[in-house]
Write an enzyme that holds these catalytic residues in place. Structure first.
Site, PDB file in Angstrom:
ATOM      1  N   ASP A   1       0.857  -1.199   0.000  1.00  0.00           N
ATOM      2  CA  ASP A   1       0.000   0.000   0.000  1.00  0.00           C
ATOM      3  C   ASP A   1       0.895   1.251   0.000  1.00  0.00           C
ATOM      4  O   ASP A   1       0.889   2.017   0.948  1.00  0.00           O
ATOM      5  CB  ASP A   1      -0.929  -0.017   1.235  1.00  0.00           C
ATOM      6  CG  ASP A   1      -0.179  -0.175   2.562  1.00  0.00           C
ATOM      7  OD1 ASP A   1       1.012  -0.568   2.560  1.00  0.00           O
ATOM      8  OD2 ASP A   1      -0.777   0.116   3.618  1.00  0.00           O
TER       9      ASP A   1
ATOM     10  N   HIS B   1       9.428  -0.211   9.229  1.00  0.00           N
ATOM     11  CA  HIS B   1       8.503  -1.357   9.294  1.00  0.00           C
ATOM     12  C   HIS B   1       8.625  -2.261   8.062  1.00  0.00           C
ATOM     13  O   HIS B   1       8.892  -3.454   8.164  1.00  0.00           O
ATOM     14  CB  HIS B   1       7.057  -0.867   9.384  1.00  0.00           C
ATOM     15  CG  HIS B   1       6.772   0.083  10.499  1.00  0.00           C
ATOM     16  ND1 HIS B   1       6.624  -0.329  11.797  1.00  0.00           N
ATOM     17  CD2 HIS B   1       6.601   1.431  10.508  1.00  0.00           C
ATOM     18  CE1 HIS B   1       6.353   0.721  12.568  1.00  0.00           C
ATOM     19  NE2 HIS B   1       6.341   1.798  11.806  1.00  0.00           N
TER      20      HIS B   1
HETATM   21  O1  LIG Z   1       0.078   6.180  13.212  1.00  0.00           O
HETATM   22  C1  LIG Z   1      -0.053   5.451  12.231  1.00  0.00           C
HETATM   23  N1  LIG Z   1      -1.238   5.209  11.692  1.00  0.00           N
HETATM   24  C2  LIG Z   1      -1.390   4.448  10.587  1.00  0.00           C
HETATM   25  N2  LIG Z   1      -0.375   3.838   9.963  1.00  0.00           N
HETATM   26  C3  LIG Z   1       0.835   4.018  10.465  1.00  0.00           C
HETATM   27  C4  LIG Z   1       1.064   4.796  11.589  1.00  0.00           C
HETATM   28  N3  LIG Z   1       2.367   4.765  11.846  1.00  0.00           N
HETATM   29  C5  LIG Z   1       2.933   3.989  10.915  1.00  0.00           C
HETATM   30  N4  LIG Z   1       2.010   3.539  10.071  1.00  0.00           N
HETATM   31  C6  LIG Z   1       2.171   2.643   8.913  1.00  0.00           C
HETATM   32  O2  LIG Z   1       1.626   1.393   9.275  1.00  0.00           O
HETATM   33  C7  LIG Z   1       2.543   0.320   9.027  1.00  0.00           C
HETATM   34  C8  LIG Z   1       3.050  -0.235  10.339  1.00  0.00           C
HETATM   35  O3  LIG Z   1       2.043  -0.374  11.235  1.00  0.00           O
HETATM   36  C9  LIG Z   1       3.651   0.924   8.198  1.00  0.00           C
HETATM   37  O4  LIG Z   1       3.355   0.711   6.829  1.00  0.00           O
HETATM   38  C10 LIG Z   1       3.610   2.392   8.557  1.00  0.00           C
HETATM   39  O5  LIG Z   1       4.007   3.214   7.492  1.00  0.00           O
END
Ligand SMILES: O=c1[nH]cnc2c1ncn2[C@@H]1O[C@H](CO)[C@@H](O)[C@H]1O
Length: 319
Positions: free
Chosen positions: A12, A244
């Site tokens: 994504d 991540h």
């Molecule tokens: O605060 C957040 N809300 C939503 N998505 C997030 C946040 N922080 C990181 N990611 C995204 O979610 C995935 C890891 O959980 C990673 O793809 C990161 O870019």
């Protein structure tokens, strides 16, 4: 040398997805045979556009992109996207041109099923977003779980807080019903959660080094990372950013970068803990039947050699 592992990345994009895709393309141990797209960091239409764009940047338009679901497994249309993490375009608000290439006709779930049955046991699906497409592939073809070699997924927060709320990590929160189907499917699954990825940090200094490189990936990433870094500054008060998605790619490239435990994972699908991943270590025989009993186990990453992961990311993205 052994033949490279065939990988399909379900993605994504997303700033850390862009890093992960480039890292995968620079990893000789694996061969990226296709990308499938999903909502999460952005809506699915934009995820597809960004996947095509990233392959154009990499000069790899030979790799097919199959568009994934626009709705959750239960067909919800009200989806949560993380534009505050990645920018409204998903790639740090850089005004990139529209890609010229197009996705293939097949939908992501159909493509996953097709490839897994073409190469039984040989394909590793690296899932970097909500697990909708994977759950749909399982529904479309129940033999998918045995045809697919392994599913390495970024998801969950095992015994640590989530990043959407204290209970829930973003990819699982994006489609908890799909996640529960995948975790209990019986496929060979390796889950990399926030408990591991929050140990892997790219520092300001690392980004500076990327910015000073002439490498096309390094230059490109150092620009889009600006937005991702500012989110980390605001949300976590940190000078750096969590890796991540690249960490999850490296789990597929070299599993010995991590240690794992094995047990049953169920996903909470309702209430204030919707999206919570709950791991059962199978060390007790409960007196009564539980929702974890008689379910297949999965591997969950516990520790990571973070120094080595960052080193590999830097080396491979520099040139
Ligand atoms: O605060 C957040 N809300 C939503 N998505 C997030 C946040 N922080 C990181 N990611 C995204 O979610 C995935 C890891 O959980 C990673 O793809 C990161 O870019």
């Amino acid at each position: 040398m052994a033949e490279p592992k065939k990988i399909i990345i379900d993605t994504d994009p997303g700033i850390d997805d862009a890093m992960a895709i480039f890292l995968a393309l620079r990893s000789p141990e694996i061969k990226v045979i296709g990308l499938t797209t999903i909502f999460g960091n952005v809506y699915t239409t934009l995820a597809t556009r960004n996947a095509l764009h990233l392959l154009e940047v990499a000069g790899r338009t030979d790799i097919p992109v199959a568009e994934g679901s626009h709705v959750s497994y239960l067909k919800a249309t009200k989806l949560r996207v993380a534009d505050f993490v990645h920018g409204v375009d998903g790639l740090g608000n850089q005004n990139f041109p529209q890609p010229k290439s197009k996705p293939i006709e097949k939908l992501a779930a159909e493509y996953l099923v097709e490839q897994a049955s073409l190469y039984p046991g040989e394909i590793t699906v690296v899932a970097l977003g909500p697990l909708t497409n994977i759950a749909l592939a399982i529904k479309l073809d129940p033999t998918f779980i045995k045809n697919v070699g392994q599913i390495v997924l970024l998801g969950g927060a095992f015994a640590v807080n989530g990043n959407v709320n204290p209970a829930s990590e973003a990819n699982i929160f994006g489609d908890p019903e799909a996640a529960d189907i995948v975790f209990t499917s019986g496929a060979d699954i390796l889950a990399v959660g926030l408990n591991v990825t929050h140990q892997v940090i790219l520092t300001d200094h690392d980004r500076q080094i990327l910015a000073e490189s002439d490498g096309i990936f390094a230059k490109y990433l150092s620009k889009i990372l600006e937005f991702y870094y500012s989110y980390h500054r605001d949300a976590y008060n940190m000078k750096g950013a969590y890796l991540h998605d690249p960490t999850t790619i490296l789990a597929a490239v070299n599993p010995s970068l991590m240690t794992y435990t094995e047990g049953v994972v169920r996903v909470q699908t309702s209430g204030i803990t919707r999206g919570l991943t709950l791991f059962f270590n199978k060390q007790k025989r409960f007196n009564e039947e539980t929702e974890w009993c008689n379910k297949p186990t999965v591997k969950v990453a516990v520790t990571v050699d973070a120094t080595e992961v960052v080193k590999l990311v830097m080396e491979r993205l520099m040139y």
